[in-house]
Design a protein around this motif. Structure first.
Motif, PDB file in Angstrom:
ATOM      1  N   ARG A  28     -12.982  10.857   3.158  1.00  0.00           N
ATOM      2  CA  ARG A  28     -13.078  11.062   1.643  1.00  0.00           C
ATOM      3  C   ARG A  28     -12.121  10.023   1.300  1.00  0.00           C
ATOM      4  O   ARG A  28     -11.137   9.238   1.993  1.00  0.00           O
ATOM      5  N   THR A  29     -12.008   9.703  -0.229  1.00  0.00           N
ATOM      6  CA  THR A  29     -11.064   8.652  -0.628  1.00  0.00           C
ATOM      7  C   THR A  29      -9.540   9.119  -0.619  1.00  0.00           C
ATOM      8  O   THR A  29      -8.692   8.338  -0.440  1.00  0.00           O
ATOM      9  N   ILE A  30      -9.375  10.454  -0.282  1.00  0.00           N
ATOM     10  CA  ILE A  30      -7.869  11.039   0.172  1.00  0.00           C
ATOM     11  C   ILE A  30      -7.541  10.344   1.433  1.00  0.00           C
ATOM     12  O   ILE A  30      -6.326  10.486   1.730  1.00  0.00           O
ATOM     13  N   ASP A  31      -8.359   9.733   2.024  1.00  0.00           N
ATOM     14  CA  ASP A  31      -8.059   9.340   3.439  1.00  0.00           C
ATOM     15  C   ASP A  31      -7.484   7.728   3.531  1.00  0.00           C
ATOM     16  O   ASP A  31      -7.027   7.341   4.574  1.00  0.00           O
ATOM     17  N   ILE A  32      -7.763   7.236   2.215  1.00  0.00           N
ATOM     18  CA  ILE A  32      -7.459   5.842   2.134  1.00  0.00           C
ATOM     19  C   ILE A  32      -5.865   5.527   2.402  1.00  0.00           C
ATOM     20  O   ILE A  32      -5.463   4.769   3.032  1.00  0.00           O
TER      21      ILE A  32
ATOM     22  N   MET B 185       0.095  14.528   2.516  1.00  0.00           N
ATOM     23  CA  MET B 185      -1.064  14.161   2.003  1.00  0.00           C
ATOM     24  C   MET B 185      -2.155  14.986   2.542  1.00  0.00           C
ATOM     25  O   MET B 185      -2.190  15.634   3.660  1.00  0.00           O
ATOM     26  N   ASP B 186      -3.286  15.185   1.607  1.00  0.00           N
ATOM     27  CA  ASP B 186      -4.387  16.098   2.188  1.00  0.00           C
ATOM     28  C   ASP B 186      -5.222  15.251   3.170  1.00  0.00           C
ATOM     29  O   ASP B 186      -5.951  15.832   3.762  1.00  0.00           O
ATOM     30  N   GLY B 187      -5.404  14.013   2.931  1.00  0.00           N
ATOM     31  CA  GLY B 187      -6.126  13.127   3.766  1.00  0.00           C
ATOM     32  C   GLY B 187      -5.703  12.666   5.025  1.00  0.00           C
ATOM     33  O   GLY B 187      -4.604  13.099   5.687  1.00  0.00           O
ATOM     34  N   ALA B 188      -6.514  12.112   5.825  1.00  0.00           N
ATOM     35  CA  ALA B 188      -5.928  11.818   7.198  1.00  0.00           C
ATOM     36  C   ALA B 188      -6.259  10.374   7.619  1.00  0.00           C
ATOM     37  O   ALA B 188      -7.111   9.769   6.865  1.00  0.00           O
ATOM     38  N   SER B 189      -5.694   9.841   8.553  1.00  0.00           N
ATOM     39  CA  SER B 189      -5.853   8.387   8.655  1.00  0.00           C
ATOM     40  C   SER B 189      -7.226   8.356   9.490  1.00  0.00           C
ATOM     41  O   SER B 189      -7.516   8.872  10.406  1.00  0.00           O
ATOM     42  N   LEU B 190      -7.912   7.113   8.798  1.00  0.00           N
ATOM     43  CA  LEU B 190      -9.080   6.523   9.429  1.00  0.00           C
ATOM     44  C   LEU B 190      -8.767   5.604  10.528  1.00  0.00           C
ATOM     45  O   LEU B 190      -9.910   4.972  11.149  1.00  0.00           O
ATOM     46  N   VAL B 191      -7.752   5.259  10.957  1.00  0.00           N
ATOM     47  CA  VAL B 191      -7.633   4.129  12.156  1.00  0.00           C
ATOM     48  C   VAL B 191      -8.324   4.428  13.390  1.00  0.00           C
ATOM     49  O   VAL B 191      -8.834   3.499  13.930  1.00  0.00           O
ATOM     50  N   PRO B 192      -8.530   5.697  13.816  1.00  0.00           N
ATOM     51  CA  PRO B 192      -9.242   5.710  14.951  1.00  0.00           C
ATOM     52  C   PRO B 192     -10.791   5.352  14.820  1.00  0.00           C
ATOM     53  O   PRO B 192     -11.315   4.631  15.718  1.00  0.00           O
ATOM     54  N   MET B 193     -11.385   5.808  13.718  1.00  0.00           N
ATOM     55  CA  MET B 193     -12.391   5.242  13.110  1.00  0.00           C
ATOM     56  C   MET B 193     -12.944   3.936  13.012  1.00  0.00           C
ATOM     57  O   MET B 193     -13.733   3.094  13.547  1.00  0.00           O
ATOM     58  N   LEU B 194     -11.772   3.092  12.488  1.00  0.00           N
ATOM     59  CA  LEU B 194     -11.680   1.815  12.304  1.00  0.00           C
ATOM     60  C   LEU B 194     -11.815   0.960  13.630  1.00  0.00           C
ATOM     61  O   LEU B 194     -12.466   0.094  13.820  1.00  0.00           O
ATOM     62  N   LYS B 195     -11.337   1.782  14.720  1.00  0.00           N
ATOM     63  CA  LYS B 195     -11.343   1.138  15.940  1.00  0.00           C
ATOM     64  C   LYS B 195     -12.129   1.687  17.008  1.00  0.00           C
ATOM     65  O   LYS B 195     -12.487   1.203  18.092  1.00  0.00           O
ATOM     66  N   GLY B 196     -13.254   2.535  16.315  1.00  0.00           N
ATOM     67  CA  GLY B 196     -14.417   3.053  16.996  1.00  0.00           C
ATOM     68  C   GLY B 196     -13.906   4.065  18.197  1.00  0.00           C
ATOM     69  O   GLY B 196     -14.412   4.110  19.091  1.00  0.00           O
ATOM     70  N   GLU B 197     -12.747   4.844  17.892  1.00  0.00           N
ATOM     71  CA  GLU B 197     -12.299   5.719  18.655  1.00  0.00           C
ATOM     72  C   GLU B 197     -12.521   7.155  18.459  1.00  0.00           C
ATOM     73  O   GLU B 197     -12.618   7.501  17.198  1.00  0.00           O
TER      74      GLU B 197
ATOM     75  N   ASP C 294      -0.715   3.733   7.975  1.00  0.00           N
ATOM     76  CA  ASP C 294      -0.776   3.588   9.398  1.00  0.00           C
ATOM     77  C   ASP C 294      -1.165   2.340   9.896  1.00  0.00           C
ATOM     78  O   ASP C 294      -0.769   1.700  10.947  1.00  0.00           O
ATOM     79  N   LEU C 295      -1.969   1.594   9.118  1.00  0.00           N
ATOM     80  CA  LEU C 295      -2.427   0.180   9.484  1.00  0.00           C
ATOM     81  C   LEU C 295      -1.001  -0.716   9.407  1.00  0.00           C
ATOM     82  O   LEU C 295      -0.878  -1.509  10.054  1.00  0.00           O
ATOM     83  N   ILE C 296      -0.412  -0.583   8.438  1.00  0.00           N
ATOM     84  CA  ILE C 296       1.207  -1.270   8.126  1.00  0.00           C
ATOM     85  C   ILE C 296       2.147  -0.674   9.143  1.00  0.00           C
ATOM     86  O   ILE C 296       2.965  -1.579   9.493  1.00  0.00           O
ATOM     87  N   GLY C 297       2.020   0.551   9.692  1.00  0.00           N
ATOM     88  CA  GLY C 297       2.889   0.651  10.738  1.00  0.00           C
ATOM     89  C   GLY C 297       4.112   1.451   9.900  1.00  0.00           C
ATOM     90  O   GLY C 297       5.373   1.397  10.506  1.00  0.00           O
ATOM     91  N   LEU C 298       4.058   1.988   8.796  1.00  0.00           N
ATOM     92  CA  LEU C 298       5.223   2.602   8.062  1.00  0.00           C
ATOM     93  C   LEU C 298       5.616   3.950   8.811  1.00  0.00           C
ATOM     94  O   LEU C 298       6.582   4.678   8.265  1.00  0.00           O
ATOM     95  N   GLY C 299       4.704   4.644   9.606  1.00  0.00           N
ATOM     96  CA  GLY C 299       5.079   5.890  10.148  1.00  0.00           C
ATOM     97  C   GLY C 299       4.267   6.991   9.504  1.00  0.00           C
ATOM     98  O   GLY C 299       4.225   7.135   8.253  1.00  0.00           O
ATOM     99  N   ALA C 300       4.046   7.840  10.502  1.00  0.00           N
ATOM    100  CA  ALA C 300       3.129   9.019  10.174  1.00  0.00           C
ATOM    101  C   ALA C 300       3.961   9.955   9.131  1.00  0.00           C
ATOM    102  O   ALA C 300       3.236  10.742   8.455  1.00  0.00           O
ATOM    103  N   GLN C 301       5.174  10.046   8.965  1.00  0.00           N
ATOM    104  CA  GLN C 301       6.112  10.808   8.312  1.00  0.00           C
ATOM    105  C   GLN C 301       5.612  10.360   6.588  1.00  0.00           C
ATOM    106  O   GLN C 301       5.817  11.469   6.037  1.00  0.00           O
ATOM    107  N   ARG C 302       5.081   9.287   6.595  1.00  0.00           N
ATOM    108  CA  ARG C 302       4.947   9.048   5.276  1.00  0.00           C
ATOM    109  C   ARG C 302       3.801   9.702   4.654  1.00  0.00           C
ATOM    110  O   ARG C 302       3.920   9.686   3.294  1.00  0.00           O
ATOM    111  N   HIS C 303       3.028  10.053   5.399  1.00  0.00           N
ATOM    112  CA  HIS C 303       1.671  10.766   4.731  1.00  0.00           C
ATOM    113  C   HIS C 303       1.568  12.077   5.270  1.00  0.00           C
ATOM    114  O   HIS C 303       0.392  12.782   5.142  1.00  0.00           O
ATOM    115  N   ALA C 304       2.534  12.762   5.627  1.00  0.00           N
ATOM    116  CA  ALA C 304       2.859  14.098   5.972  1.00  0.00           C
ATOM    117  C   ALA C 304       2.348  14.996   4.926  1.00  0.00           C
ATOM    118  O   ALA C 304       1.882  16.023   5.379  1.00  0.00           O
TER     119      ALA C 304
END
Length: 458
Positions: free
Chosen positions: A313-317, A335-347, A323-333
């Protein structure tokens, strides 16, 4: 005894300084500082880009970026309306969470100050923040300027009587601008800074045939032919191609300055366009051609050339960028969206997300194809990528259910035929506080705001 106390105190001070310094260095290592370039493509259908199966001549620069990054094949926006969709991109929240529900027509037509945007998060982290938008609905009137040190919408400086004259003639250029003008300003800003930045560039060209590319660009194409609708589809692709060229200017300038490799680049559209599908020319409702979006992410350290088929979803952006910048998960606690970093890395496996979108405006849009698009209802959709439910709130008997695997163009309504799938998605929708809240009526739009919207075809 006094000397022992002093020695202990001094030792504690030294220990505290050592711990603080170690924490500081650890924090620096855990927080890589990259730039962020967010490019939003207004009214751009994924299936008209080469990397999504469209003609490669239309989007060579976007296609090249996709080849060097990760392309998401199944991305849903939260609305096919510019301010609502952009608010979700910038906050990582669904419309029923961030509170901006409509372009016009209800009271909830501005992103509340209490909402937290990506720009505010990055500004708080010490970044320079800037936005260069190309149309009124992507502007500060709808609260989208929160957190930007620079928010450029200088095309709005013309008085209303120059937008719509006494005869009703519209000069839409007073409420939007062409991609080259926006690019010029963005490049000027980029050339004047040296620190880390969060930059949002919004392009509007495919939205409106009244902002056609310059003559020297148009001369490379044969004149549009066929019916009026066929001609407009050709112009739509030409406008995308011109926008793509301007995106190339931004990427080339950053590469020439040695900044592209240290930048997270995100390209996404806010929504698509009907172009006659489902007997609808413009946008604003919830069929696939309007709420499926291209999404491409290129980031330092992310392997190139991956295509992700999972629903996102665009809410995942927003959480992904954080997460890509490394500002900390608390920054998006929140938010309705979720980080796509695992998908970006193929995990990892398919997370099994569902997507939500709505259309709260009672819509009547003028069509360049010579008709009016009208939908006197409020629409709410949920999909798991296979099944899609569209609730018609006012006329529930007209609600829709589609099997997107067998019927990707949504031509066979199975609302009365698949009660099990319908009930499952209905429960998913009912679990959300999705109904618009607040005063109904004309809302807080001024006469000038309404004239600007009219000049854009609303």
């Amino acid at each position: 005894m006094r000397s022992v106390r002093l020695l202990l105190t001094a030792s504690l001070v030294v220990l505290a300084v050592a711990i603080a310094f170690a924490f500081y260095r650890s924090g620096r290592r855990a927080t890589p500082r990259h730039n962020v370039l967010l490019i939003t493509l207004d009214t751009t259908r994924a299936d008209h880009l080469g990397c999504y199966g469209g003609p490669h001549s239309v989007s060579p620069r976007i296609d090249r970026l996709a080849a060097g990054g990760v392309l998401f094949e199944n991305t849903y926006t939260t609305a096919a309306v510019t301010p609502v969709s952009h608010a979700s991109i910038l906050t990582g929240q669904y419309p029923y969470t961030h509170g901006l529900r409509v372009l016009h027509g209800l009271g909830n037509n501005r992103l509340p100050d209490s909402a937290v945007t990506l720009a505010e998060i990055f500004k708080d982290a010490g970044y320079q923040t800037a936005a260069f938008v190309s149309s009124f609905p992507a502007g500060s009137r709808f609260g989208l300027g929160q957190g930007f040190d620079t928010f450029d919408e200088e095309f709005l400086q013309q008085p209303v009587d120059q937008i719509v004259d006494s005869s009703g003639t519209v000069n839409a250029e007073q409420s939007q601008r062409r991609a080259d003008a926006t690019t010029d300003l963005a490049l000027e800003w980029l050339g004047g800074g040296s620190g880390h930045f969060f930059l949002w560039v919004h392009y509007n060209d495919p939205h409106d045939v009244q902002i056609v590319p310059p003559l020297q660009f148009l001369q490379q194409f044969p004149p549009p032919s066929g019916t009026r609708a066929e001609q407009l589809r050709e112009v739509y692709d030409v406008e995308i191609q011109y926008m793509d060229q301007q995106i190339g200017r931004v990427l080339d300038a950053m590469e020439g300055a040695g900044r592209l490799e240290d930048t997270v680049v995100v390209i996404v559209s806010d929504h698509g366009q009907g172009l006659g599908d489902h007997n609808w020319w413009t946008h604003g409702i919830l069929y696939e051609e309007q709420i499926k979006a291209p999404l491409i992410i290129r980031a330092p350290g992310v392997p190139a050339g991956r295509r992700v088929q999972y629903l996102v979803r665009t809410i995942d952006i927003a959480p992904t960028i954080i997460d890509l910048i490394g500002l900390g998960a608390q920054r998006h606690a929140s938010m309705d969206g979720a980080s796509l970093v695992p998908m970006l890395k193929g995990e990892g496996a398919d997370p099994g997300y569902t997507a939500y979108a709505d259309s709260v405006n009672m819509l009547t849009y003028g069509s360049e194809a010579g008709t009016f698009d009208q939908k006197n209802d409020m629409l709410f959709a949920v999909t798991d990528g296979r099944w899609k439910y569209i609730l018609h709130m006012i006329r529930e008997n007209e609600s829709e259910l589609y099997d997107l695997k067998e019927d990707p163009h949504e031509l066979r309504n199975l609302y009365a035929d698949r009660p099990g799938e319908l009930e499952r998605l209905r429960k998913n929708l009912q679990a959300r506080r999705f109904e618009p809240r607040g005063e109904r009526g004309p809302g807080a739009l001024s006469d000038e705001d309404l004239e600007r919207l009219r000049s854009l075809g609303y």
